[in-house]
Write a protein that holds these residues in place. Sequence first.
Motif, PDB file in Angstrom:
ATOM      1  N   GLU A 117       0.827  -1.210   0.000  1.00 37.67           N
ATOM      2  CA  GLU A 117       0.000   0.000   0.000  1.00 37.67           C
ATOM      3  C   GLU A 117       0.862   1.261   0.000  1.00 37.67           C
ATOM      4  O   GLU A 117       0.572   2.227  -0.680  1.00 37.67           O
ATOM      5  CB  GLU A 117      -0.920   0.003   1.247  1.00 37.67           C
ATOM      6  N   ASN A 118       1.943   1.216   0.811  1.00 37.20           N
ATOM      7  CA  ASN A 118       2.743   2.419   0.939  1.00 37.20           C
ATOM      8  C   ASN A 118       3.481   2.767  -0.347  1.00 37.20           C
ATOM      9  O   ASN A 118       3.870   3.902  -0.549  1.00 37.20           O
ATOM     10  CB  ASN A 118       3.756   2.263   2.071  1.00 37.20           C
ATOM     11  N   LEU A 119       3.646   1.785  -1.234  1.00 39.54           N
ATOM     12  CA  LEU A 119       4.336   2.062  -2.496  1.00 39.54           C
ATOM     13  C   LEU A 119       3.468   2.883  -3.445  1.00 39.54           C
ATOM     14  O   LEU A 119       3.963   3.572  -4.311  1.00 39.54           O
ATOM     15  CB  LEU A 119       4.734   0.751  -3.190  1.00 39.54           C
ATOM     16  N   GLU A 120       2.170   2.798  -3.293  1.00 42.05           N
ATOM     17  CA  GLU A 120       1.288   3.412  -4.276  1.00 42.05           C
ATOM     18  C   GLU A 120       0.793   4.792  -3.848  1.00 42.05           C
ATOM     19  O   GLU A 120      -0.055   5.380  -4.474  1.00 42.05           O
ATOM     20  CB  GLU A 120       0.120   2.454  -4.542  1.00 42.05           C
ATOM     21  N   GLU A 121       1.366   5.311  -2.740  1.00 44.20           N
ATOM     22  CA  GLU A 121       0.959   6.635  -2.303  1.00 44.20           C
ATOM     23  C   GLU A 121       1.587   7.710  -3.173  1.00 44.20           C
ATOM     24  O   GLU A 121       1.088   8.794  -3.292  1.00 44.20           O
ATOM     25  CB  GLU A 121       1.390   6.827  -0.834  1.00 44.20           C
ATOM     26  N   HIS A 122       2.744   7.407  -3.761  1.00 41.75           N
ATOM     27  CA  HIS A 122       3.451   8.394  -4.563  1.00 41.75           C
ATOM     28  C   HIS A 122       3.488   7.942  -6.019  1.00 41.75           C
ATOM     29  O   HIS A 122       3.543   6.760  -6.318  1.00 41.75           O
ATOM     30  CB  HIS A 122       4.874   8.557  -4.039  1.00 41.75           C
ATOM     31  N   THR A 123       3.474   8.888  -6.914  1.00 44.37           N
ATOM     32  CA  THR A 123       3.517   8.572  -8.331  1.00 44.37           C
ATOM     33  C   THR A 123       4.837   7.904  -8.691  1.00 44.37           C
ATOM     34  O   THR A 123       4.881   6.869  -9.333  1.00 44.37           O
ATOM     35  CB  THR A 123       3.321   9.849  -9.174  1.00 44.37           C
ATOM     36  N   THR A 124       5.960   8.514  -8.267  1.00 47.12           N
ATOM     37  CA  THR A 124       7.280   7.960  -8.550  1.00 47.12           C
ATOM     38  C   THR A 124       7.808   7.274  -7.308  1.00 47.12           C
ATOM     39  O   THR A 124       7.852   7.879  -6.242  1.00 47.12           O
ATOM     40  CB  THR A 124       8.262   9.069  -8.982  1.00 47.12           C
ATOM     41  N   ILE A 125       8.190   6.009  -7.467  1.00 50.38           N
ATOM     42  CA  ILE A 125       8.744   5.284  -6.321  1.00 50.38           C
ATOM     43  C   ILE A 125      10.103   4.697  -6.691  1.00 50.38           C
ATOM     44  O   ILE A 125      10.362   4.361  -7.834  1.00 50.38           O
ATOM     45  CB  ILE A 125       7.797   4.164  -5.836  1.00 50.38           C
ATOM     46  N   HIS A 126      10.976   4.626  -5.695  1.00 48.19           N
ATOM     47  CA  HIS A 126      12.302   4.029  -5.846  1.00 48.19           C
ATOM     48  C   HIS A 126      12.316   2.775  -4.985  1.00 48.19           C
ATOM     49  O   HIS A 126      11.990   2.831  -3.802  1.00 48.19           O
ATOM     50  CB  HIS A 126      13.390   4.994  -5.386  1.00 48.19           C
ATOM     51  N   ILE A 127      12.692   1.673  -5.572  1.00 46.70           N
ATOM     52  CA  ILE A 127      12.628   0.414  -4.825  1.00 46.70           C
ATOM     53  C   ILE A 127      13.704  -0.551  -5.302  1.00 46.70           C
ATOM     54  O   ILE A 127      14.064  -0.549  -6.485  1.00 46.70           O
ATOM     55  CB  ILE A 127      11.231  -0.216  -4.964  1.00 46.70           C
ATOM     56  N   GLN A 128      14.218  -1.337  -4.370  1.00 45.00           N
ATOM     57  CA  GLN A 128      15.169  -2.399  -4.705  1.00 45.00           C
ATOM     58  C   GLN A 128      14.458  -3.729  -4.531  1.00 45.00           C
ATOM     59  O   GLN A 128      13.895  -4.002  -3.474  1.00 45.00           O
ATOM     60  CB  GLN A 128      16.396  -2.326  -3.802  1.00 45.00           C
ATOM     61  N   VAL A 129      14.476  -4.548  -5.592  1.00 47.79           N
ATOM     62  CA  VAL A 129      13.735  -5.809  -5.588  1.00 47.79           C
ATOM     63  C   VAL A 129      14.687  -6.965  -5.913  1.00 47.79           C
ATOM     64  O   VAL A 129      15.471  -6.876  -6.865  1.00 47.79           O
ATOM     65  CB  VAL A 129      12.594  -5.786  -6.637  1.00 47.79           C
ATOM     66  N   PRO A 130      14.648  -8.059  -5.151  1.00 52.61           N
ATOM     67  CA  PRO A 130      15.478  -9.225  -5.465  1.00 52.61           C
ATOM     68  C   PRO A 130      15.038  -9.887  -6.775  1.00 52.61           C
ATOM     69  O   PRO A 130      13.847  -9.957  -7.075  1.00 52.61           O
ATOM     70  CB  PRO A 130      15.234 -10.166  -4.282  1.00 52.61           C
ATOM     71  N   VAL A 131      16.015 -10.351  -7.564  1.00 51.60           N
ATOM     72  CA  VAL A 131      15.760 -11.049  -8.824  1.00 51.60           C
ATOM     73  C   VAL A 131      16.235 -12.492  -8.672  1.00 51.60           C
ATOM     74  O   VAL A 131      17.322 -12.740  -8.145  1.00 51.60           O
ATOM     75  CB  VAL A 131      16.524 -10.401  -9.995  1.00 51.60           C
ATOM     76  N   THR A 132      15.444 -13.437  -9.129  1.00 52.86           N
ATOM     77  CA  THR A 132      15.845 -14.845  -9.062  1.00 52.86           C
ATOM     78  C   THR A 132      16.012 -15.419 -10.468  1.00 52.86           C
ATOM     79  O   THR A 132      15.443 -14.895 -11.427  1.00 52.86           O
ATOM     80  CB  THR A 132      14.804 -15.688  -8.302  1.00 52.86           C
ATOM     81  N   GLY A 133      16.822 -16.467 -10.562  1.00 42.42           N
ATOM     82  CA  GLY A 133      16.983 -17.176 -11.836  1.00 42.42           C
ATOM     83  C   GLY A 133      18.140 -16.721 -12.685  1.00 42.42           C
ATOM     84  O   GLY A 133      18.395 -17.303 -13.736  1.00 42.42           O
ATOM     85  N   MET A 134      18.882 -15.679 -12.273  1.00 42.55           N
ATOM     86  CA  MET A 134      20.008 -15.208 -13.089  1.00 42.55           C
ATOM     87  C   MET A 134      21.213 -16.121 -12.892  1.00 42.55           C
ATOM     88  O   MET A 134      21.525 -16.521 -11.775  1.00 42.55           O
ATOM     89  CB  MET A 134      20.384 -13.770 -12.712  1.00 42.55           C
ATOM     90  N   THR A 135      21.891 -16.434 -13.992  1.00 47.24           N
ATOM     91  CA  THR A 135      23.062 -17.313 -13.911  1.00 47.24           C
ATOM     92  C   THR A 135      24.337 -16.643 -14.396  1.00 47.24           C
ATOM     93  O   THR A 135      25.425 -17.193 -14.215  1.00 47.24           O
ATOM     94  CB  THR A 135      22.837 -18.587 -14.742  1.00 47.24           C
ATOM     95  N   CYS A 136      24.229 -15.472 -15.030  1.00 48.64           N
ATOM     96  CA  CYS A 136      25.434 -14.790 -15.509  1.00 48.64           C
ATOM     97  C   CYS A 136      25.130 -13.326 -15.765  1.00 48.64           C
ATOM     98  O   CYS A 136      23.996 -12.875 -15.635  1.00 48.64           O
ATOM     99  CB  CYS A 136      25.960 -15.436 -16.795  1.00 48.64           C
ATOM    100  N   ALA A 137      26.175 -12.582 -16.148  1.00 51.06           N
ATOM    101  CA  ALA A 137      26.022 -11.151 -16.391  1.00 51.06           C
ATOM    102  C   ALA A 137      25.061 -10.872 -17.541  1.00 51.06           C
ATOM    103  O   ALA A 137      24.313  -9.890 -17.523  1.00 51.06           O
ATOM    104  CB  ALA A 137      27.385 -10.537 -16.697  1.00 51.06           C
ATOM    105  N   ALA A 138      25.066 -11.748 -18.548  1.00 47.24           N
ATOM    106  CA  ALA A 138      24.150 -11.564 -19.674  1.00 47.24           C
ATOM    107  C   ALA A 138      22.697 -11.727 -19.235  1.00 47.24           C
ATOM    108  O   ALA A 138      21.792 -11.107 -19.786  1.00 47.24           O
ATOM    109  CB  ALA A 138      24.486 -12.549 -20.788  1.00 47.24           C
ATOM    110  N   CYS A 139      22.470 -12.570 -18.215  1.00 47.26           N
ATOM    111  CA  CYS A 139      21.114 -12.714 -17.658  1.00 47.26           C
ATOM    112  C   CYS A 139      20.648 -11.382 -17.071  1.00 47.26           C
ATOM    113  O   CYS A 139      19.503 -10.958 -17.260  1.00 47.26           O
ATOM    114  CB  CYS A 139      21.087 -13.767 -16.551  1.00 47.26           C
ATOM    115  N   ALA A 140      21.551 -10.753 -16.320  1.00 46.96           N
ATOM    116  CA  ALA A 140      21.217  -9.464 -15.712  1.00 46.96           C
ATOM    117  C   ALA A 140      20.852  -8.450 -16.783  1.00 46.96           C
ATOM    118  O   ALA A 140      19.902  -7.659 -16.626  1.00 46.96           O
ATOM    119  CB  ALA A 140      22.399  -8.964 -14.884  1.00 46.96           C
TER     120      ALA A 140
END
Length: 734
Positions: A2-25
Amino acid sequence: MENLEEHTTIHIQVPVTGMTCAACALSVEKVLKKQEGVENCAVNFANETVQLTIDSDKTSIEKLQSKVQSVGYDLILPSDDTRTQVEAYKTQKHDSLKRSAIGSAILGIPVSILGMFFMNEPWVPWVSWILSTPVVFYFGKNFFFNAWKQALHGSANMDTLVAVSTGVAYFFSVFTTLFPEFWHHRGLHAHIYFEASAIVIVFVLIGKLLEENAKSNTSSAIKKLIGFQPKTVWLIVNGEEQQVPIDEVRVGDRVVVKPGERIAVDGKVLFGHSFVDESMISGEPIPVEKSKGTKVFSGTINQQGILKFLAEKVGSETLLSQIIKRVQEAQGSKAPIQKLVDKIASVFVPVVLGIAIVTFISWMVFDGTNAFSYALITSVSVLVIACPCALGLATPTAIMVGIGKAAEEGMLIKDAESLELAHRLDTIVLDKTGTLTEGKPSIKDSFGLEDSHIIDLFVSVEQASSHPLAQAIIPFLKEKNGKTQTLSHFENVVGKGVKAVLEESTYFLGSVKWMRELGIYQENQLYHHWQNLGYTTVFLANEKEILAGIALEDTIKPDAKKAISALQESGIEIVMLTGDNHKTAQKVALELGITQFKAEVLPSDKSKIVREFQQKGNVVGMVGDGINDSEALAQADVSIAMSKGSDVAMDVAKITLISDQLTKISEVINLSKRTQSIIQQNLFWAFIYNIIGIPIAAGVLFPINGFLMNPMLAGAAMAFSSVSVVTNSLRLKK
């Protein structure tokens, strides 16, 4: 969410799964950047996160997750237990990799032995086929699944290289096992490469397991910080002590901490006396005395007595949680040099595929004997050895370790760019009050305070002021029985003083310079004497004359001279700025050995001075602690705040000295030099490895000495390159 949607622009860090190399990123980054509402996106392969700036009116994290899932990866959505989910994912990933590496090795090593020592036995192709099939298609299935998903979206990554190389080697060997006469009729020996396809999978999986272990060491600083957070806390409820989970603590609760326990949340002591080990925050080994009215912080250790305190900051608001958050964000940020590496990595896999095709065609065209066999083994070796992982890990692993090391040493670095830039600093601008000095001036002299009306007037105006000097003056005036009166008007005149109206009379409180501007300054021997001593002076005046004055002197911090000397010895030019008068500034500058200083500087002038140095081509660092330093901190190339300063200064600055020790500035610069050196070493070895390895794998040594690289050896070399880069980065911990 809920708190993410109070502002139009939000900055967030989210974990990514399934990457195996730099090209995946890069694949994840490419997909996210295409989505409407994504304003900025940076994926970090080393710590498996993405930093996003999004317009929540146009998109959501859930929509972005769906897009990422379509190319074979996933996002862990923000929630109360995100950290737990990330840890669970990493544990599951590590365990899965371990099982696959061990399982593939149990089957793959016998295949390799058969291929090396029993290659001419007629039963070997069939046994090798049986043993290598589960290695390739069970333990190595993710390479093929991920490569297929990448192909559907017109991209390629490390999985593509492994899948193509092992797949070609495997299916060629199956064909040869079933139809050996096809080659015999053409005068060729029917070679099989089951051992190559199997052992490449084995080495890649082992390499990834070692890489995962090494990467987990780079985030040990975060693990240590998280470990400082206690899981339970004692609360006083209805007069009785109750132990509850830390998540249940609320602001305003009364908390009890016993000897030997970690303090769970930030607060203010209500009762008790003890000494608290705050070394994890300040870096100072000496315990800090705590009694009624003093502050305590989450993660620190109560050593002696029982303390009862009022919870003021809980959960994500505590100092420890903020440190953890900033270190995580910093470790996920990208250094400028990484952007160049990303561009190289984005074209790396297609180029390697092209080299492999050219290698295959060249052998087919220019070699008459065993052309197909040689073409196959060299092209497979090129695909295997050209893993871009080492290139992708070169910068982020060094940054992660460097930022983690800084956090352990009491230096909170918010982004990778500051860590990369700090070693290039040639000019450092320092604020005086609160940075070079304690910021706690003591009263040295006064005049005009014989009249109780003047004392009341002085304390009333100071009480309304937010100036740091007021904190020293008010107790002094109250000792003289000064009583606060209600002002009918109060105005803060930036950089000069304050203007107040009491009982329809206007009064001014400020510096000698302002008194002169107002035309109410009178020459006085006492004033001159104060200036000669370098005292800071505050005058109270009406519209006609000065009524009273107070002289103060700030104490220079114990480590200031040592810190300045260390910076000057490393060739850095030091400039001191202050709003104080020239005499005061000169006295402090002489004592510290600073030759360049500017006095009576307004807040807006500080940023102009920083800009002037930048226009001359200098790389400028700014060190400050107050709101009045925030503009200059924002302007500087590298900004450093003192943790005991204002929240605004710390928010603006990219580096915060948690312990407030000025000697930490040199440590930041030295750490930056070491980190940059490690990055350069990593990139050198990552590039040189491919520059040397790919031509050898393609067979350039064959006309000279008859050497052809076996794909098995290529797989081992590829795994070693990634692990060596991460291990080299870990040297920063020492």
